[in-house]
Design a protein around this motif. Structure first.
Motif, PDB file in Angstrom:
ATOM      1  N   TYR A 146      49.552  66.281  58.748  1.00 20.81           N
ATOM      2  CA  TYR A 146      49.295  65.620  57.467  1.00 20.81           C
ATOM      3  C   TYR A 146      47.909  64.989  57.419  1.00 20.81           C
ATOM      4  CZ  TYR A 146      54.197  66.395  56.496  1.00 20.81           C
ATOM      5  OH  TYR A 146      55.420  66.983  56.279  1.00 20.81           O
ATOM      6  N   GLN A 147      46.939  65.686  57.966  1.00 19.55           N
ATOM      7  CA  GLN A 147      45.541  65.297  57.830  1.00 19.55           C
ATOM      8  C   GLN A 147      44.924  66.059  56.656  1.00 19.55           C
ATOM      9  OE1 GLN A 147      44.659  62.808  59.804  1.00 19.55           O
ATOM     10  NE2 GLN A 147      46.676  63.019  60.782  1.00 19.55           N
ATOM     11  N   ASN A 166      41.070  68.863  61.663  1.00 22.90           N
ATOM     12  CA  ASN A 166      42.051  69.593  62.460  1.00 22.90           C
ATOM     13  C   ASN A 166      41.749  69.406  63.940  1.00 22.90           C
ATOM     14  OD1 ASN A 166      39.918  71.531  63.080  1.00 22.90           O
ATOM     15  ND2 ASN A 166      40.243  72.303  60.992  1.00 22.90           N
ATOM     16  N   ASN A 167      42.413  70.173  64.767  1.00 22.93           N
ATOM     17  CA  ASN A 167      42.244  70.021  66.216  1.00 22.93           C
ATOM     18  C   ASN A 167      40.849  70.394  66.703  1.00 22.93           C
ATOM     19  OD1 ASN A 167      44.801  69.011  66.768  1.00 22.93           O
ATOM     20  ND2 ASN A 167      45.698  71.061  66.819  1.00 22.93           N
ATOM     21  N   GLN A 168      40.094  71.090  65.858  1.00 21.17           N
ATOM     22  CA  GLN A 168      38.734  71.455  66.239  1.00 21.17           C
ATOM     23  C   GLN A 168      37.713  70.376  65.875  1.00 21.17           C
ATOM     24  OE1 GLN A 168      40.912  74.093  65.016  1.00 21.17           O
ATOM     25  NE2 GLN A 168      41.070  74.313  67.239  1.00 21.17           N
ATOM     26  N   THR A 169      38.161  69.379  65.126  1.00 21.44           N
ATOM     27  CA  THR A 169      37.259  68.296  64.743  1.00 21.44           C
ATOM     28  C   THR A 169      36.852  67.496  65.974  1.00 21.44           C
ATOM     29  OG1 THR A 169      38.387  68.130  62.598  1.00 21.44           O
ATOM     30  CG2 THR A 169      36.992  66.288  63.255  1.00 21.44           C
ATOM     31  N   THR A 170      35.573  67.271  66.145  1.00 24.42           N
ATOM     32  CA  THR A 170      35.110  66.527  67.320  1.00 24.42           C
ATOM     33  C   THR A 170      35.452  65.055  67.188  1.00 24.42           C
ATOM     34  OG1 THR A 170      32.941  66.030  66.375  1.00 24.42           O
ATOM     35  CG2 THR A 170      33.181  68.135  67.563  1.00 24.42           C
ATOM     36  N   GLU A 228      53.570  56.353  61.567  1.00 23.56           N
ATOM     37  CA  GLU A 228      54.277  57.122  62.598  1.00 23.56           C
ATOM     38  C   GLU A 228      53.444  57.325  63.865  1.00 23.56           C
ATOM     39  OE1 GLU A 228      55.514  60.590  60.425  1.00 23.56           O
ATOM     40  OE2 GLU A 228      56.767  59.419  59.067  1.00 23.56           O
ATOM     41  N   ASN A 229      52.870  56.230  64.349  1.00 19.52           N
ATOM     42  CA  ASN A 229      52.022  56.317  65.534  1.00 19.52           C
ATOM     43  C   ASN A 229      52.787  56.160  66.838  1.00 19.52           C
ATOM     44  OD1 ASN A 229      52.503  53.609  65.120  1.00 19.52           O
ATOM     45  ND2 ASN A 229      50.390  52.940  65.412  1.00 19.52           N
ATOM     46  N   LEU A 230      54.114  56.265  66.780  1.00 26.90           N
ATOM     47  CA  LEU A 230      54.925  56.414  67.989  1.00 26.90           C
ATOM     48  C   LEU A 230      55.312  57.869  68.213  1.00 26.90           C
ATOM     49  CD1 LEU A 230      57.272  53.305  67.731  1.00 26.90           C
ATOM     50  CD2 LEU A 230      55.291  53.596  69.218  1.00 26.90           C
ATOM     51  N   LYS A 277      47.333  58.628  49.912  1.00 23.69           N
ATOM     52  CA  LYS A 277      47.077  59.168  51.246  1.00 23.69           C
ATOM     53  C   LYS A 277      45.735  59.896  51.294  1.00 23.69           C
ATOM     54  CE  LYS A 277      52.012  59.518  52.163  1.00 23.69           C
ATOM     55  NZ  LYS A 277      53.206  60.385  52.115  1.00 23.69           N
ATOM     56  N   TRP A 278      45.197  59.982  52.481  1.00 26.43           N
ATOM     57  CA  TRP A 278      43.857  60.525  52.669  1.00 26.43           C
ATOM     58  C   TRP A 278      43.752  61.959  52.159  1.00 26.43           C
ATOM     59  CZ3 TRP A 278      40.981  60.559  58.079  1.00 26.43           C
ATOM     60  CH2 TRP A 278      39.613  60.812  57.859  1.00 26.43           C
ATOM     61  N   TYR A 279      44.767  62.767  52.437  1.00 26.17           N
ATOM     62  CA  TYR A 279      44.683  64.164  52.007  1.00 26.17           C
ATOM     63  C   TYR A 279      44.742  64.323  50.493  1.00 26.17           C
ATOM     64  CZ  TYR A 279      49.887  63.971  52.110  1.00 26.17           C
ATOM     65  OH  TYR A 279      51.207  63.640  51.933  1.00 26.17           O
TER      66      TYR A 279
END
Length: 601
Positions: free
Chosen positions: A320-321, A326-330, A361-363, A278-280
């Protein structure tokens, strides 16, 4: 005389029916022409929205009265408020409509007598009077119990198939009802069917299907080099590798534990890594990649001839990024980072994995869609295919076949998402269909799994024609855990569309044993014993046969790879060859016995 709506044809090797519009004379009666003691399970389903519905399953609806609405509203009542009425389409299709609704559960209804422990297979065709909405079927007991049996996205102007079912938790009267949140919309129903199976009958479907789709009868003919039959020749068959991929996930601890390695490699033929790909895990710091652990794990699997599912390229859950995303990432920086991740991991393992879980899990989650736009998933699948065209590209979701109350990932939403991914690529690349896979995690909370809903969901998605896998089979710790684990594995293995199963046990080193297959010394738990029991049951045993006077012998074999040897009383020599048995392999094998054994298919 009445018009039956459809002519049906059957794919005999898996027992699936498909129907097309065609009038014919019909015998009225809900069980007309049925042997009620020997009704087979009906695997037929479709994700398409059709101009007219198929005929009702199970001998014109099974235990549902007036299932195809030829007798007006007879047998049907109103649940809640509003009213029902009988209508006929321009093609002379009869159906019932619920209108003047004020509550989500206002709907047509029938009262049924359920028996605790029975397996009830359900299907119906649904349409709504405006827009589109999720419609659910709910069996409401007199004791206040509500058993959810399935859902579908119904639309105006065409009929959608709702396929599901329940295992009844009580005996007594229950109201069959439908629910949709849009109270202003009419709800149309037709071809409603319900059929009860006991547990023995349900299990019998497993054996019937296993014989049809997991085994093949092979006729062997032993001859000499002049094609003269050799009677009394001894044919030995030794299984080498099963044809059906069955596996479990592994983690990095396997690299340093021979006990872990021995336990794993002696049982399984496929795996996925818990977290290591996984990426992380591979890019904890932006721009600094470390694939050393996943490289070592993949190399280990390759030396042991164990296939690997690439799990995963992206995970749509924001939790799980990698820590630095995170949410601040453009949007721009996320696109650059995700493109780099895609190229890095897919190129690195190109040709070495049998599948990619492209976006996990893209639903349930939309992290990338929210940042990069509604086509983010479709673009990820397209880019993966451009780099690596051989593996299957999977969606991978939970609760699609586990729980119908989770509206985020119902089979109809899964099908819609998959269709969008496929159509996006076809529109941009000249009608090429992506090699998609349907990944169903099969993760269950404690308690009895609803196997009827599970099977119905697999039927529904299987109708799309893509391979289906159970990718992360897990049952949370609870009473009868190993019993329910066996049920889920049997349901998956016996389904005609399932082409592989991976279990996702608690790692052996974990102190929190939610679903352990072994203890920390790699001794089987009861769950592990179930795995061993099923592996043994689903494998051919070494077999010796004697050819008859004409040199022939037959054997029913599980799909897989075999070593075949032939001996003859007139010679002391014995030769070996490899033979692969599959759904597509020849059912006739000539073994030419001489200085070297040759196989002719």
């Amino acid at each position: 005389m009445e018009h039956d709506k459809y002519k049906c044809w059957t794919r005999e090797h898996i027992g699936i029916k498909k129907c097309a519009f065609w009038p014919k004379i019909r015998v009225l009666g809900s069980l007309a022409g049925c042997d009620t003691q020997d009704v087979p399970y009906d695997y037929s389903a479709t994700t398409e929205c059709l101009e007219e519905p198929w005929k009702a399953q199970y001998c014109n609806g099974g235990i549902i009265h007036n299932s195809e609405c030829y007798n007006g509203t007879q047998g049907w009542t109103v649940y809640g408020q509003g009213k029902i009425e009988h209508r006929v389409s321009k093609n002379w299709n009869n159906f019932i409509v619920a209108l003047n609704r004020t509550h989500p559960s206002d709907s047509p209804s029938q009262q049924l007598n359920l028996t605790q422990g029975m397996y009830y297979a359900f299907s119906a065709w649904i349409q709504v009077g405006e827009g589109s909405d999720i419609v659910s079927v709910i069996f409401r007991g007199q004791n206040g119990v509500a058993l959810h049996g399935g859902t579908v996205i119904a639309e105006k102007g065409c009929w959608s198939m709702l396929k599901g079912g329940i295992i009844s938790t009580f005996s007594g009267l229950a109201d069959l009802t439908f629910k949709t949140e849009n109270t202003t919309a009419e709800v149309w129903i037709d071809s409603v069917a319900l059929w009860p199976f006991n547990r023995t009958q349900w299990r019998s479907h497993h054996q019937e299907t296993i014989t049809k789709v997991r085994k093949r009868k092979i006729k062997f003919h032993v001859t000499d080099s002049n094609n003269v039959s050799l009677d009394q020749a001894m044919i030995s068959l030794n299984p080498i590798k099963p044809g059906f991929p069955l596996g479990c996930s592994i983690n990095k601890n396997i690299l340093n534990s021979t006990s872990y390695q021995d336990w794993f490699t002696s049982r399984f033929t496929v795996t996925a890594f818990d977290n290591e790909m996984k990426w992380y895990s591979t890019e904890k710091t932006p721009g600094i990649e470390d694939y050393s652990i996943s490289d070592a794990m993949l190399q280990f699997c390759e030396t042991k001839n164990i296939s690997v599912r690439g799990h995963n390229i992206f995970w749509d859950d924001p939790s799980y990024q990698p820590d630095w995303i995170n949410n601040q990432t453009t949007a721009q920086s996320l696109k650059e980072a995700s493109d780099k991740r895609m190229i890095s991991v897919v190129s690195r393992y190109k040709g070495r994995v049998v599948a990619w879980d492209v976006e996990n899990e893209n639903l349930h989650f939309q992290f990338y869609e929210d940042k990069l736009g509604e086509n983010a998933s479709a673009e990820f699948y397209a880019k993966t295919y451009e780099i690596d065209q051989n593996p299957l590209l999977f969606m991978n979701e939970y609760n699609t076949v586990e729980y119908s109350v989770d509206r985020s990932a119902i089979p109809a939403k899964y099908a819609r998402k998959l269709k969008n991914i496929v159509s996006y690529y076809r529109e941009m690349h000249g009608n090429i269909t992506l090699p998609m896979g349907i990944g169903l995690q099969a993760r269950y909370l404690p308690g009895q799994p609803n196997l009827v809903y599970m099977r119905a969901g697999m039927d529904y998605l299987a109708s799309m024609g893509f391979p289906l896998w159970l990718t992360e089979v897990f049952l949370m710790k609870g009473e009868n855990q190993e019993y329910y684990l066996e049920d889920v594995l049997r349901e998956g293995y016996s389904h005609p569309a399932v082409q592989g199963i991976v279990t996702w046990p608690t790692p052996p080193s974990s102190a929190d044993c939610q679903m352990c297959l072994t203890d920390q010394n790699f001794k089987n738990t009861p769950n592990g014993d179930i795995i061993d029991k099923l592996i043994k049951e689903w494998s051919s045993k070494p077999l010796e046969m004697t050819a008859n006077l004409q040199g022939f012998s037959e054997a029913m074999l599980f799909h897989g790879d075999y070593e075949v040897s032939v001996r003859h009383p007139n010679t002391s020599s014995s030769n070996n060859v490899k033979l692969q048995v599959s759904e597509k392999s020849s059912d006739f094998v000539r073994l030419e016995f001489g200085d070297n054994l040759r196989v002719y298919l």
